[in-house]
Design a protein around this motif. Structure first.
Motif, PDB file in Angstrom:
ATOM      1  N   ARG A  92       0.724  -1.151   0.166  1.00  0.00           N
ATOM      2  CA  ARG A  92       0.019  -0.077   0.235  1.00  0.00           C
ATOM      3  C   ARG A  92       0.739   1.297   0.048  1.00  0.00           C
ATOM      4  NH1 ARG A  92      -5.173   0.853   0.279  1.00  0.00           N
ATOM      5  NH2 ARG A  92      -5.326  -1.700   0.621  1.00  0.00           N
ATOM      6  N   GLY A  93       0.640   2.214  -0.922  1.00  0.00           N
ATOM      7  CA  GLY A  93       1.480   3.368  -0.927  1.00  0.00           C
ATOM      8  C   GLY A  93       2.730   3.380  -1.585  1.00  0.00           C
ATOM      9  N   ARG A  94       3.277   2.248  -2.048  1.00  0.00           N
ATOM     10  CA  ARG A  94       4.528   1.974  -2.361  1.00  0.00           C
ATOM     11  C   ARG A  94       4.702   2.005  -4.176  1.00  0.00           C
ATOM     12  NH1 ARG A  94       8.088  -0.921   1.256  1.00  0.00           N
ATOM     13  NH2 ARG A  94       9.456   0.177   0.017  1.00  0.00           N
ATOM     14  N   ASP A  95       5.863   2.503  -4.174  1.00  0.00           N
ATOM     15  CA  ASP A  95       6.219   2.613  -5.760  1.00  0.00           C
ATOM     16  C   ASP A  95       6.805   0.968  -5.856  1.00  0.00           C
ATOM     17  OD1 ASP A  95       5.828   5.393  -6.633  1.00  0.00           O
ATOM     18  OD2 ASP A  95       7.411   5.678  -5.079  1.00  0.00           O
ATOM     19  N   VAL A  96       6.165   0.052  -6.692  1.00  0.00           N
ATOM     20  CA  VAL A  96       6.408  -1.182  -7.012  1.00  0.00           C
ATOM     21  C   VAL A  96       7.298  -1.414  -8.262  1.00  0.00           C
ATOM     22  CG1 VAL A  96       5.794  -3.496  -7.021  1.00  0.00           C
ATOM     23  CG2 VAL A  96       4.595  -2.052  -5.588  1.00  0.00           C
ATOM     24  N   LEU A  97       8.218  -1.982  -8.266  1.00  0.00           N
ATOM     25  CA  LEU A  97       9.029  -2.262  -9.495  1.00  0.00           C
ATOM     26  C   LEU A  97       8.625  -3.874  -9.505  1.00  0.00           C
ATOM     27  CD1 LEU A  97      10.708  -2.037 -12.014  1.00  0.00           C
ATOM     28  CD2 LEU A  97      12.964  -2.176 -10.700  1.00  0.00           C
ATOM     29  N   LEU A  98       7.979  -4.324 -10.774  1.00  0.00           N
ATOM     30  CA  LEU A  98       7.829  -5.878 -10.779  1.00  0.00           C
ATOM     31  C   LEU A  98       8.766  -6.330 -11.831  1.00  0.00           C
ATOM     32  CD1 LEU A  98       5.262  -7.836 -10.260  1.00  0.00           C
ATOM     33  CD2 LEU A  98       4.170  -6.821 -11.883  1.00  0.00           C
ATOM     34  N   VAL A  99       9.673  -7.558 -11.275  1.00  0.00           N
ATOM     35  CA  VAL A  99      10.513  -7.978 -12.155  1.00  0.00           C
ATOM     36  C   VAL A  99      10.250  -9.413 -12.605  1.00  0.00           C
ATOM     37  CG1 VAL A  99      13.351  -8.696 -12.154  1.00  0.00           C
ATOM     38  CG2 VAL A  99      12.412  -6.678 -10.785  1.00  0.00           C
ATOM     39  N   GLU A 100      10.272  -9.590 -13.722  1.00  0.00           N
ATOM     40  CA  GLU A 100       9.804 -10.803 -14.595  1.00  0.00           C
ATOM     41  C   GLU A 100      11.070 -11.219 -15.701  1.00  0.00           C
ATOM     42  OE1 GLU A 100       8.331 -13.215 -14.668  1.00  0.00           O
ATOM     43  OE2 GLU A 100       6.356 -13.209 -15.389  1.00  0.00           O
ATOM     44  N   ASP A 101      10.881 -12.629 -15.927  1.00  0.00           N
ATOM     45  CA  ASP A 101      12.015 -13.103 -16.471  1.00  0.00           C
ATOM     46  C   ASP A 101      11.582 -12.833 -18.263  1.00  0.00           C
ATOM     47  OD1 ASP A 101       9.694 -14.827 -16.482  1.00  0.00           O
ATOM     48  OD2 ASP A 101      11.059 -16.709 -16.362  1.00  0.00           O
ATOM     49  N   ILE A 102      10.521 -13.148 -18.417  1.00  0.00           N
ATOM     50  CA  ILE A 102       9.924 -13.000 -19.798  1.00  0.00           C
ATOM     51  C   ILE A 102       8.646 -12.802 -20.141  1.00  0.00           C
ATOM     52  CG2 ILE A 102       9.786 -15.532 -19.994  1.00  0.00           C
ATOM     53  CD1 ILE A 102      10.647 -15.497 -22.849  1.00  0.00           C
ATOM     54  N   ILE A 103       7.860 -12.077 -21.032  1.00  0.00           N
ATOM     55  CA  ILE A 103       6.529 -11.876 -21.261  1.00  0.00           C
ATOM     56  C   ILE A 103       6.133 -12.746 -22.776  1.00  0.00           C
ATOM     57  CG2 ILE A 103       4.950 -10.166 -21.407  1.00  0.00           C
ATOM     58  CD1 ILE A 103       6.891  -8.038 -20.231  1.00  0.00           C
ATOM     59  N   ASP A 104       5.300 -13.198 -22.604  1.00  0.00           N
ATOM     60  CA  ASP A 104       4.790 -14.088 -23.648  1.00  0.00           C
ATOM     61  C   ASP A 104       3.356 -13.523 -23.905  1.00  0.00           C
ATOM     62  OD1 ASP A 104       5.526 -16.892 -25.151  1.00  0.00           O
ATOM     63  OD2 ASP A 104       3.266 -17.068 -24.387  1.00  0.00           O
ATOM     64  N   SER A 105       2.303 -14.174 -23.538  1.00  0.00           N
ATOM     65  CA  SER A 105       0.991 -13.437 -23.774  1.00  0.00           C
ATOM     66  C   SER A 105       0.586 -12.317 -22.939  1.00  0.00           C
ATOM     67  CB  SER A 105      -0.171 -14.552 -23.404  1.00  0.00           C
ATOM     68  OG  SER A 105      -0.154 -14.620 -21.781  1.00  0.00           O
ATOM     69  N   GLY A 106       1.356 -12.095 -22.028  1.00  0.00           N
ATOM     70  CA  GLY A 106       1.168 -10.714 -21.113  1.00  0.00           C
ATOM     71  C   GLY A 106       0.222 -11.024 -19.862  1.00  0.00           C
ATOM     72  N   ILE A 107      -0.658 -12.214 -19.949  1.00  0.00           N
ATOM     73  CA  ILE A 107      -1.598 -12.475 -18.933  1.00  0.00           C
ATOM     74  C   ILE A 107      -0.961 -12.437 -17.628  1.00  0.00           C
ATOM     75  CG2 ILE A 107      -2.925 -14.450 -18.284  1.00  0.00           C
ATOM     76  CD1 ILE A 107      -3.361 -14.930 -21.261  1.00  0.00           C
ATOM     77  N   THR A 108       0.003 -13.035 -17.142  1.00  0.00           N
ATOM     78  CA  THR A 108       0.690 -13.265 -16.031  1.00  0.00           C
ATOM     79  C   THR A 108       0.906 -11.804 -15.551  1.00  0.00           C
ATOM     80  OG1 THR A 108       1.736 -15.297 -16.736  1.00  0.00           O
ATOM     81  CG2 THR A 108       2.549 -14.281 -14.679  1.00  0.00           C
ATOM     82  N   LEU A 109       1.688 -11.111 -16.198  1.00  0.00           N
ATOM     83  CA  LEU A 109       1.799  -9.604 -15.572  1.00  0.00           C
ATOM     84  C   LEU A 109       0.669  -8.796 -15.373  1.00  0.00           C
ATOM     85  CD1 LEU A 109       5.487  -8.646 -16.835  1.00  0.00           C
ATOM     86  CD2 LEU A 109       4.855  -9.261 -14.570  1.00  0.00           C
ATOM     87  N   SER A 110      -0.218  -8.583 -16.263  1.00  0.00           N
ATOM     88  CA  SER A 110      -1.560  -7.846 -16.230  1.00  0.00           C
ATOM     89  C   SER A 110      -2.262  -8.422 -14.985  1.00  0.00           C
ATOM     90  CB  SER A 110      -2.297  -7.863 -17.541  1.00  0.00           C
ATOM     91  OG  SER A 110      -2.708  -9.094 -18.002  1.00  0.00           O
ATOM     92  N   HIS A 111      -2.162  -9.737 -14.889  1.00  0.00           N
ATOM     93  CA  HIS A 111      -3.051 -10.195 -13.764  1.00  0.00           C
ATOM     94  C   HIS A 111      -2.318  -9.476 -12.271  1.00  0.00           C
ATOM     95  CE1 HIS A 111      -5.734 -12.951 -11.599  1.00  0.00           C
ATOM     96  NE2 HIS A 111      -4.678 -13.144 -10.679  1.00  0.00           N
ATOM     97  N   ILE A 112      -0.947  -9.725 -12.354  1.00  0.00           N
ATOM     98  CA  ILE A 112      -0.037  -9.328 -11.168  1.00  0.00           C
ATOM     99  C   ILE A 112      -0.371  -7.717 -11.013  1.00  0.00           C
ATOM    100  CG2 ILE A 112       2.068  -9.331 -10.030  1.00  0.00           C
ATOM    101  CD1 ILE A 112       2.820 -11.793 -11.497  1.00  0.00           C
ATOM    102  N   LYS A 113      -0.255  -7.260 -11.998  1.00  0.00           N
ATOM    103  CA  LYS A 113      -0.146  -5.702 -11.952  1.00  0.00           C
ATOM    104  C   LYS A 113      -1.507  -5.039 -11.444  1.00  0.00           C
ATOM    105  CE  LYS A 113       1.023  -1.581 -14.781  1.00  0.00           C
ATOM    106  NZ  LYS A 113       1.029  -0.930 -15.960  1.00  0.00           N
TER     107      LYS A 113
END
Ligand code: IMP
Ligand code: MG
Length: 181
Positions: A92-113
């Motif tokens: 809450r209230g934090r600047d988050v940097l999400l670190v991922e190995d690879i983006i394929d469909s984009g589904i995983t990261l859009s869900h986590i975001k």
């Protein structure tokens, strides 16, 4: 693990990776100076990239991990993202940097975001080592991107096929026979 006879070819060498990670770390350092971001690594694939990136970045930061599964033992996304391990820190209230190995469909990261904003994150940016743009199903903004690669399944530098090959130093493509077993 040594490059073994199951590897067909090296797509990106360890040296190329290190040069790129250095570059990304400089940009992250510049953008987050004075901010103390919460860096969230996506398990398991991002662990080596995250470790190298953060040791090269000169920043005061916190680290946490989230573990999701959308692949099972296949080489394509099932489209369904299960959270196997949520954050342990408050975002809450934090600047988050999400670190991922690879983006394929984009589904995983859009869900986590979405999940991070739901939990009250102030900002969420993405650092991904690799992207396969031709496979995208949902659009996703990547502020810090290493390499765009063709539609090939890759392993090494943290990435696996059925949990193997994560400790290869280069990013590699496997022989077709490996996928038929
Ligand atoms: P997406 O949800 O389709 O974008 O899939 C992203 C996730 O799938 C990443 O977190 C990776 O762990 C995994 N993934 C996608 N492509 C590859 C690949 O070529 N090798 C290894 N893992 C991959
Ligand atoms: Mg991953």
């Amino acid at each position: 693990m040594k490059n073994c006879n199951e590897v067909k070819k090296v797509l990106i060498s360890a040296q190329e990776i290190q040069i790129k990670v250095e570059d990304l770390a400089k940009n992250v350092t510049r953008d987050y100076a004075g901010k103390r971001p919460l860096v969230v690594g996506v398990l398991k694939g991002a662990w080596i990239f995250l470790a190298d990136l953060l040791r090269k970045a000169e920043l005061d930061l916190d680290v946490d991990f989230i573990c999701v599964s959308s692949y099972g033992n296949r080489t394509y996304s099932s489209g369904k993202v299960d959270v196997l391990k949520d954050l342990t820190m408050e975002c809450r209230g934090r600047d988050v940097l999400l670190v991922e190995d690879i983006i394929d469909s984009g589904i995983t990261l859009s869900h986590i975001k979405e999940l991070l904003f739901f939990h009250g994150a102030k900002s969420v940016e993405i650092a991904a080592l690799l992207s396969k743009p031709s496979r995208r199903k949902v659009s996703i903004d990547v502020k810090y991107l290493g390499f765009e690669i063709p539609d090939e399944f890759v392993v090494g530098y943290g990435m696996d096929y059925q949990e193997r090959f994560r400790t290869l130093k280069d990013i590699c493509i496997l022989n077709e026979e490996v996928y038929k077993r």
